[in-house]
Write a protein that holds these residues in place. Structure first.
Motif, PDB file in Angstrom:
ATOM      1  N   UNK A 245      -7.578  16.861  -7.300  1.00 29.55           N
ATOM      2  CA  UNK A 245      -8.068  18.181  -6.879  1.00 29.55           C
ATOM      3  C   UNK A 245      -9.441  18.078  -6.232  1.00 29.55           C
ATOM      4  N   UNK A 246     -10.308  17.256  -6.791  1.00 30.43           N
ATOM      5  CA  UNK A 246     -11.642  17.076  -6.218  1.00 30.43           C
ATOM      6  C   UNK A 246     -11.552  16.510  -4.799  1.00 30.43           C
ATOM      7  N   UNK A 247     -10.678  15.520  -4.598  1.00 31.93           N
ATOM      8  CA  UNK A 247     -10.533  14.927  -3.269  1.00 31.93           C
ATOM      9  C   UNK A 247      -9.913  15.902  -2.271  1.00 31.93           C
ATOM     10  N   UNK A 248      -9.112  16.865  -2.770  1.00 30.27           N
ATOM     11  CA  UNK A 248      -8.396  17.777  -1.874  1.00 30.27           C
ATOM     12  C   UNK A 248      -9.180  19.031  -1.531  1.00 30.27           C
ATOM     13  N   UNK A 249     -10.322  19.251  -2.148  1.00 33.83           N
ATOM     14  CA  UNK A 249     -10.996  20.551  -2.012  1.00 33.83           C
ATOM     15  C   UNK A 249     -11.455  20.851  -0.591  1.00 33.83           C
ATOM     16  N   UNK A 250     -11.722  19.822   0.207  1.00 32.99           N
ATOM     17  CA  UNK A 250     -12.194  20.047   1.573  1.00 32.99           C
ATOM     18  C   UNK A 250     -11.063  20.181   2.575  1.00 32.99           C
ATOM     19  N   UNK A 251      -9.821  20.105   2.117  1.00 35.52           N
ATOM     20  CA  UNK A 251      -8.679  20.139   3.030  1.00 35.52           C
ATOM     21  C   UNK A 251      -7.706  21.261   2.692  1.00 35.52           C
ATOM     22  N   UNK A 252      -8.184  22.272   1.990  1.00 31.16           N
ATOM     23  CA  UNK A 252      -7.296  23.341   1.537  1.00 31.16           C
ATOM     24  C   UNK A 252      -6.724  24.150   2.696  1.00 31.16           C
ATOM     25  N   UNK A 253      -7.462  24.257   3.804  1.00 24.48           N
ATOM     26  CA  UNK A 253      -7.008  25.092   4.916  1.00 24.48           C
ATOM     27  C   UNK A 253      -5.790  24.519   5.616  1.00 24.48           C
ATOM     28  N   UNK A 254      -5.733  23.198   5.779  1.00 22.10           N
ATOM     29  CA  UNK A 254      -4.640  22.621   6.566  1.00 22.10           C
ATOM     30  C   UNK A 254      -3.802  21.611   5.783  1.00 22.10           C
ATOM     31  N   UNK A 255      -4.129  21.366   4.514  1.00 25.99           N
ATOM     32  CA  UNK A 255      -3.294  20.500   3.669  1.00 25.99           C
ATOM     33  C   UNK A 255      -3.266  21.046   2.246  1.00 25.99           C
ATOM     34  N   UNK A 256      -2.781  22.289   2.072  1.00 26.70           N
ATOM     35  CA  UNK A 256      -2.810  22.887   0.720  1.00 26.70           C
ATOM     36  C   UNK A 256      -1.936  22.158  -0.287  1.00 26.70           C
ATOM     37  N   UNK A 257      -0.921  21.417   0.206  1.00 23.66           N
ATOM     38  CA  UNK A 257      -0.036  20.706  -0.728  1.00 23.66           C
ATOM     39  C   UNK A 257      -0.795  19.691  -1.571  1.00 23.66           C
ATOM     40  N   UNK A 258      -1.848  19.137  -1.023  1.00 25.78           N
ATOM     41  CA  UNK A 258      -2.617  18.103  -1.709  1.00 25.78           C
ATOM     42  C   UNK A 258      -3.230  18.627  -3.013  1.00 25.78           C
ATOM     43  N   UNK A 259      -3.635  19.894  -3.002  1.00 25.85           N
ATOM     44  CA  UNK A 259      -4.206  20.499  -4.210  1.00 25.85           C
ATOM     45  C   UNK A 259      -3.169  21.273  -5.018  1.00 25.85           C
ATOM     46  N   UNK A 260      -2.120  21.747  -4.352  1.00 26.87           N
ATOM     47  CA  UNK A 260      -1.139  22.604  -5.028  1.00 26.87           C
ATOM     48  C   UNK A 260      -0.408  21.867  -6.137  1.00 26.87           C
ATOM     49  N   UNK A 261       0.048  20.657  -5.870  1.00 23.36           N
ATOM     50  CA  UNK A 261       0.874  19.954  -6.852  1.00 23.36           C
ATOM     51  C   UNK A 261       0.084  19.500  -8.084  1.00 23.36           C
ATOM     52  N   UNK A 262      -1.084  18.879  -7.944  1.00 19.17           N
ATOM     53  CA  UNK A 262      -1.834  18.556  -9.172  1.00 19.17           C
ATOM     54  C   UNK A 262      -2.300  19.795  -9.914  1.00 19.17           C
ATOM     55  N   UNK A 263      -2.657  20.863  -9.176  1.00 21.66           N
ATOM     56  CA  UNK A 263      -3.024  22.111  -9.840  1.00 21.66           C
ATOM     57  C   UNK A 263      -1.869  22.683 -10.636  1.00 21.66           C
ATOM     58  N   UNK A 264      -0.654  22.624 -10.064  1.00 27.72           N
ATOM     59  CA  UNK A 264       0.526  23.114 -10.772  1.00 27.72           C
ATOM     60  C   UNK A 264       0.822  22.256 -12.000  1.00 27.72           C
ATOM     61  N   UNK A 265       0.587  20.953 -11.900  1.00 29.51           N
ATOM     62  CA  UNK A 265       0.826  20.076 -13.048  1.00 29.51           C
ATOM     63  C   UNK A 265      -0.114  20.417 -14.196  1.00 29.51           C
ATOM     64  N   UNK A 266      -1.393  20.630 -13.879  1.00 25.04           N
ATOM     65  CA  UNK A 266      -2.348  21.014 -14.921  1.00 25.04           C
ATOM     66  C   UNK A 266      -1.954  22.361 -15.517  1.00 25.04           C
TER      67      UNK A 266
END
Length: 290
Positions: A245-266
């Motif tokens: 999630x920390x690595x994905x925070x700067x790419x939420x606009x054009x790569x939301x999947x990167x944060x969505x899946x670990x966030x959903x797992x937590x």
């Protein structure tokens, strides 16, 4: 009917808890068996596949280095769950010992232990976590290595700041149980205080402790994810869910999947553990009709 069978019968009637237990079992099974079934290296860089969305080749997409998010999540899930479990064991162990000593000793010992407990309860947990991690992580890295040193520190700090509610709970249980007839009978027959605790009081106080343990696992997972998200958790090359999630925070606009899946797992893990705790609370409470 034995108490264990009766508790299981009551737990099965709590459909939400049973469903959550199945979800949690599947999550644990996936992080254990998943890397075998999906043997993609977690550090395999492919700049031609940077920030791709979910596909057959990469079911959870890729990150900014073209690394497979699913493989990194399966690997990191082991660490996140292990941190939660180990921190819970530390918190429960310390809390049970402090609560049992306070509940049996009373007097000045009880007063002193509860004063220490109240002192720890008054400390702001997250700021203190950040300060302790910042101060001691470099020293432990030198002693135990960059990976193990940080993990040991995180487990010790989280567990060391979560024992107070357990201690108060165990103390209250001991105050109640030590006056019961079966404990009085054991005392009259010459049972030592340690035997009274181990054979009679502690087994009957485990119900609330088990419920508290489930809550502590969930809290520990959230705290580890928070530390990793703030950049003070595990090293960057260890992909825990919070670190992803920390690595994905700067790419939420054009790569939301990167944060969505670990966030959903937590989210699913913590929610499942909380519902399991609710089911255990109802199943282990004989006064509650199910």
């Amino acid at each position: 009917m034995s108490p264990g069978i009766e508790a299981w019968r009551r737990f099965r009637k709590h459909r939400l808890a049973v469903g959550s237990a199945i979800v949690l079992f599947l999550i644990i099974l996936s992080v254990i068996v998943g890397p075998v079934l999906w043997p993609v290296p977690i550090n395999e860089i492919d700049f031609g596949a940077m920030l791709q969305g979910p596909s057959l080749a990469h079911p959870f997409g890729t990150d900014d280095l073209g690394q497979d998010v699913l493989a990194r999540m399966l690997y990191g899930g082991r660490i996140s769950l292990a941190v939660g479990l180990c921190a819970m064991l530390v918190a429960i162990g310390v809390g049970v010992v402090v609560g049992a000593v306070a509940g049996m000793a009373r007097g000045s010992v009880d007063t002193a232990l509860m004063w220490v407990t109240d002192l720890f309860l008054s400390l702001p947990q997250l700021p203190l976590l950040l300060v302790l991690i910042y101060l001691f992580r470099d020293a432990l890295k030198d002693i135990a290595g960059p990976e193990m040193g940080v993990l040991v520190l995180i487990v010790a700090v989280i567990g060391g700041l979560r024992w107070m509610p357990v201690a108060r709970l165990v103390r209250a249980q001991f105050f109640s149980l030590r006056e019961k007839e079966f404990v009085e009978a054991a005392r009259a027959l010459g049972a030592s205080p340690s035997r009274q605790v181990v054979r009679h009081i502690l087994p009957n106080a485990l119900g609330p402790v088990i419920v508290a343990a489930t809550i502590d696992v969930a809290v520990a997972i959230i705290l580890e994810s928070t530390l990793s998200f703030l950049g003070l958790g595990v090293p960057p090359d260890i992909p825990t869910w919070g670190r992803i999630l920390f690595d994905a925070k700067d790419y939420l606009d054009f790569a939301p999947h990167w944060a969505l899946f670990p966030g959903a797992a937590i989210f699913l893990t913590v929610l499942s553990i909380n519902y399991i705790g609710d089911g255990l609370r109802d199943a282990l409470d004989p006064r509650r009709v199910i």
